[in-house]
Every structure is written in structure tokens, then in C-alpha cells.
Scaffold this motif. Structure first.
Motif, PDB file in Angstrom:
ATOM      1  N   PHE A  70     -19.372   2.862  10.251  1.00 61.49           N
ATOM      2  CA  PHE A  70     -19.489   1.992  11.421  1.00 61.49           C
ATOM      3  C   PHE A  70     -19.862   0.576  10.991  1.00 61.49           C
ATOM      4  O   PHE A  70     -19.266  -0.408  11.430  1.00 61.49           O
ATOM      5  N   GLU A  71     -20.869   0.486  10.134  1.00 61.93           N
ATOM      6  CA  GLU A  71     -21.346  -0.831   9.691  1.00 61.93           C
ATOM      7  C   GLU A  71     -20.352  -1.481   8.730  1.00 61.93           C
ATOM      8  O   GLU A  71     -20.186  -2.704   8.734  1.00 61.93           O
ATOM      9  N   MET A  72     -19.657  -0.666   7.929  1.00 60.14           N
ATOM     10  CA  MET A  72     -18.729  -1.214   6.935  1.00 60.14           C
ATOM     11  C   MET A  72     -17.433  -1.704   7.570  1.00 60.14           C
ATOM     12  O   MET A  72     -16.666  -2.425   6.938  1.00 60.14           O
TER      13      MET A  72
ATOM     14  N   ASP B 228     -32.857  -4.044  14.087  1.00 64.66           N
ATOM     15  CA  ASP B 228     -31.947  -5.158  14.394  1.00 64.66           C
ATOM     16  C   ASP B 228     -31.099  -4.846  15.613  1.00 64.66           C
ATOM     17  O   ASP B 228     -30.877  -5.698  16.471  1.00 64.66           O
ATOM     18  N   GLU B 229     -30.562  -3.621  15.651  1.00 61.51           N
ATOM     19  CA  GLU B 229     -29.682  -3.246  16.767  1.00 61.51           C
ATOM     20  C   GLU B 229     -30.436  -3.365  18.092  1.00 61.51           C
ATOM     21  O   GLU B 229     -29.848  -3.678  19.127  1.00 61.51           O
ATOM     22  N   TYR B 230     -31.738  -3.094  18.045  1.00 59.34           N
ATOM     23  CA  TYR B 230     -32.549  -3.169  19.263  1.00 59.34           C
ATOM     24  C   TYR B 230     -33.206  -4.542  19.443  1.00 59.34           C
ATOM     25  O   TYR B 230     -34.171  -4.667  20.183  1.00 59.34           O
TER      26      TYR B 230
ATOM     27  N   ALA C 151     -24.862  -9.855  11.344  1.00 59.44           N
ATOM     28  CA  ALA C 151     -25.812  -8.760  11.113  1.00 59.44           C
ATOM     29  C   ALA C 151     -25.190  -7.660  10.258  1.00 59.44           C
ATOM     30  O   ALA C 151     -25.846  -7.096   9.369  1.00 59.44           O
ATOM     31  N   ASP C 152     -23.920  -7.352  10.496  1.00 65.86           N
ATOM     32  CA  ASP C 152     -23.346  -6.198   9.815  1.00 65.86           C
ATOM     33  C   ASP C 152     -22.961  -6.482   8.375  1.00 65.86           C
ATOM     34  O   ASP C 152     -22.731  -5.546   7.602  1.00 65.86           O
ATOM     35  N   ALA C 153     -22.953  -7.784   7.983  1.00 60.71           N
ATOM     36  CA  ALA C 153     -22.794  -8.087   6.562  1.00 60.71           C
ATOM     37  C   ALA C 153     -23.989  -7.515   5.801  1.00 60.71           C
ATOM     38  O   ALA C 153     -23.868  -7.046   4.667  1.00 60.71           O
ATOM     39  N   VAL C 154     -25.160  -7.515   6.453  1.00 61.78           N
ATOM     40  CA  VAL C 154     -26.368  -6.949   5.849  1.00 61.78           C
ATOM     41  C   VAL C 154     -26.406  -5.436   6.079  1.00 61.78           C
ATOM     42  O   VAL C 154     -26.652  -4.650   5.152  1.00 61.78           O
ATOM     43  N   HIS C 155     -26.132  -5.013   7.325  1.00 65.15           N
ATOM     44  CA  HIS C 155     -26.218  -3.586   7.658  1.00 65.15           C
ATOM     45  C   HIS C 155     -25.298  -2.733   6.788  1.00 65.15           C
ATOM     46  O   HIS C 155     -25.607  -1.592   6.461  1.00 65.15           O
ATOM     47  N   GLU C 156     -24.139  -3.320   6.449  1.00 66.05           N
ATOM     48  CA  GLU C 156     -23.153  -2.601   5.659  1.00 66.05           C
ATOM     49  C   GLU C 156     -23.768  -2.088   4.345  1.00 66.05           C
ATOM     50  O   GLU C 156     -23.655  -0.910   4.017  1.00 66.05           O
TER      51      GLU C 156
HETATM   52 FE   LIG Z   1     -25.005  -3.074  12.807  1.00 58.55          FE
END
Ligand SMILES: [Fe+2]
Ligand SMILES: [Fe+2]
Length: 333
Positions: free
Chosen positions: A232-234, A166-168, A266-271
Motif C-alpha cells: 500500500f505504502e510502496m 502520521d495517518e491519524y 508522507a508515503d516516500a517515508v512510509h514506504e
Molecule cells: Fe501512508
């Protein structure tokens, strides 16, 4: 590709001269606080940068120069020793799920002063400074954590690759987070193509990226690296919503706030993936690594608190948070 920055003390000077092939590397001396020292953190950033995009005026061969590596190791030892002395894993690891223990680490961080300032009152000039600070990481966003991929296996590895994909940009370069950040810089009237303004970035800011590079580049620090990524993600969704709110308050539209908006989503999922599937599974596979995961999380929170605090504190004094005023910066680029 950017050029080497200016030296700002004996450590960066000996390294930069050596990378230009115009001098022997002298071993680094001691500094009062390796966690924040402007000279040490710049030298360390430059040494790490050889493993990323590099510098236009440094030969690629120097990436693995034994002299440069041993110089870098001496800087890392000073930085890591001070972190281990100052940053405590308290309370120690317990039997609760890793995600709950990581939430405690996040809750123990400093107040969200910078985020609130950006949402409520930051000026355009302050948003520009903020983006310049953050460019040290976001123009190579996710790269420090990619080193972790070959160092872990199984479920944690699959979780990490899911996040990194995702980040990429999930196969689309226009959605790479580093590209979205470059777009944000352009909307703010900044030039991402010259790279982060290393001459202007204080040690406190560089230390955040250096911490991630150190964790990523040492296999023995894979637990610390996973803990840092989880934190970082949280700690991404709420701050990024606030940064986007601040930009909207200044009249920017959704093209300008895309970087922030994308991170809210995205970070709601990445967390969850980072805290449970990556860090949680890593601890379940090897419980002896739990403390390292929590240390990495604490170290990132502490380092980021210092960096963010220094920015807000400078603004409160009516000063720039950069080492050079932006007019001087524009003239030097
Ligand atoms: Fe992220
Ligand atoms: Fe991202």
C-alpha cells in the motif's frame, strides 16, 4: 453515521434483515467468484463495518453476535479460499532483503492504466466516481491496519505505530488522512458525511477494503496484513502525484489536491518504514512468516488491479463505473 445499504442478493439480504432484527440469518450459498461477487462483497463489507463506525440503524450489541460472526466467517472462507487458489507467491521467498522481494511484487502488478487516465484525461465526473470508489477505504483510512498493532511486537510494532501516527494526523485532527479525504470529496462537490455510497459500489471495489479488514482482524493473518500495508505504502507516491496532476489539469488548486500531495510526501517515508522496518523485521523475527507477507502483498496488488481495471473498462465503454448512475445516487441520499 451512515444507514444500512440496500440488499442486492441473498447474502446481503439475509444479513441486512437480521441486523434490522427482522429475520433469521440463513447460511450463505456458493457464488461463482467470491473475489468479485457484488452480493458477497457487500455482505462482507457490512459485517466488517460493525467493527468500525457501524450503522445508525444497527444496535452496537450486534458487533459480537455469534450468528453474525459465524455468517461473516463463512463469507471470509469463500473469499480467502478463492484468493489462495488464484494468487500465487511466485517466485517463492528468497534470501534477498524483504524490500527487494516486495518491489518484485509491485512490478508484477498490472499496468498503471487508471493512474494514467486520471492524470491525462479524466473528467470531473470521472474524478467524482473515482473518489466515491476510494471513499470506502479513505473515509476510514488506516483503520484496518490498526488491528495489527496489538498482534505484533518489538521493531515491527514500533514501525507500524510510526506510520499510523502520521495517518491519524500526528495529533492534529485536521491532518488525519481520512479528514483530508473528506475535504477532497467536498472540493469535488461530494458529501463525505453520508459515508461511502455502498449502494453504488461494485464488489470489485469493496473487495479491496474487505481484504484489508480480513487481514487486520485475524491474528493468524498478521504476516499478510504487514505485506499488504507495505505494498500500500510502496504504491502510493507515483499514483497520488498523478491524481493530483489530474486535479490540477481540471483547474483545482492546492487546497483541493492536499490529500494527494500529502501522500506523495508522507508515503516516500512510509514506504521504507513499512517495507523494511515493519515487513522486513517481521520476516527477520520469524522467517516462517515470509511467505505470508508476500502473499498479502500479492493479494492486495491482484485485488486492486481487478478493481482499477473494472473502473477504466466501464469508462472506456462510455458507462458509469458505479452500480447506479450519479443522478440516481444523489436522489437516493
Ligand atoms: Fe501512508
Ligand atoms: Fe494515508
Amino acid at each position: 453515521m451512515p444507514a444500512l445499504p440496500r440488499a442486492r442478493g441473498p447474502m446481503s439480504e439475509t444479513l441486512i434483515r437480521h441486523l434490522r432484527r427482522s429475520g433469521e440469518l440463513r447460511p450463505p450459498g456458493e457464488v461463482a467468484d467470491p473475489r468479485t461477487d457484488d452480493d458477497l462483497q457487500l455482505a462482507l463489507y457490512v459485517a466488517y463495518e460493525l467493527h468500525y463506525g457501524g450503522f445508525v440503524d444497527v444496535a452496537d450489541e450486534l458487533e459480537w453476535s455469534p450468528e453474525v460472526i459465524s455468517f461473516r466467517r463463512a463469507l471470509e472462507e469463500r473469499f480467502e479460499q478463492r484468493l489462495r487458489r488464484d494468487v500465487r507467491v511466485e517466485p517463492g521467498p528468497d534470501d534477498r532483503p524483504m524490500v527487494d522481494q516486495l518491489r518484485d511484487v509491485v512490478r508484477g502488478g498490472g499496468p498503471p492504466t487508471l493512474q494514467q487516465h486520471m492524470a491525462r484525461q479524466a473528467t470531473l465526473a470521472e474524478f467524482q466516481e473515482f473518489a466515491l470508489h476510494r471513499s470506502a477505504y479513505h473515509l476510514k483510512e488506516a483503520d484496518p491496519f490498526t488491528w495489527l498493532i496489538p498482534r505484533i511486537a518489538g521493531r515491527p510494532k514500533a514501525a507500524l505505530v510510526e506510520i499510523q501516527a502520521d495517518e491519524y494526523g500526528g495529533g492534529n485532527p485536521a491532518w488525519m488522512h481520512s479528514r483530508l479525504f473528506a475535504d477532497l470529496m467536498r472540493h469535488l462537490g461530494l458529501d463525505p458525511d453520508v459515508g461511502p455510497p455502498l449502494d453504488a459500489l461494485p464488489g470489485t471495489t469493496l473487495a479491496v477494503v474487505n481484504l484489508l479488514s480480513m487481514f487486520g482482524l485475524h491474528r493468524r493473518l498478521r504476516g499478510e496484513c504487514a505485506g499488504a500495508l507495505a505494498v500500500f505504502e510502496m504504491t502510493s507516491c507515483i499514483p497520488n502525484r498523478r491524481y493530483g496532476d489530474g486535479m490540477r489539469r481540471l483547474g483545482f488548486d492546492e487546497r483541493a489536491t492536499r490529500f494527494f500531495d500529502e501522500h506523495v510526501e508522507a508515503d516516500a517515508v512510509h514506504e521504507a518504514v513499512a517495507a523494511t522496518d515493519l515487513a522486513g523485521s517481521l520476516a527477520a523475527d520469524d522467517p516462517s512468516r515470509t511467505e505470508a507477507i508476500l502473499f498479502g502483498a500479492h493479494a492486495l496488488v491482484a485485488t486492486d488491479d481487478v478493481a482499477s481495471g473494472a473502473i477504466v473498462e466501464a469508462w472506456r465503454r462510455g458507462a458509469t463505473s458505479l452500480l447506479m448512475a450519479s443522478a440516481e445516487l444523489a436522489a437516493s441520499s
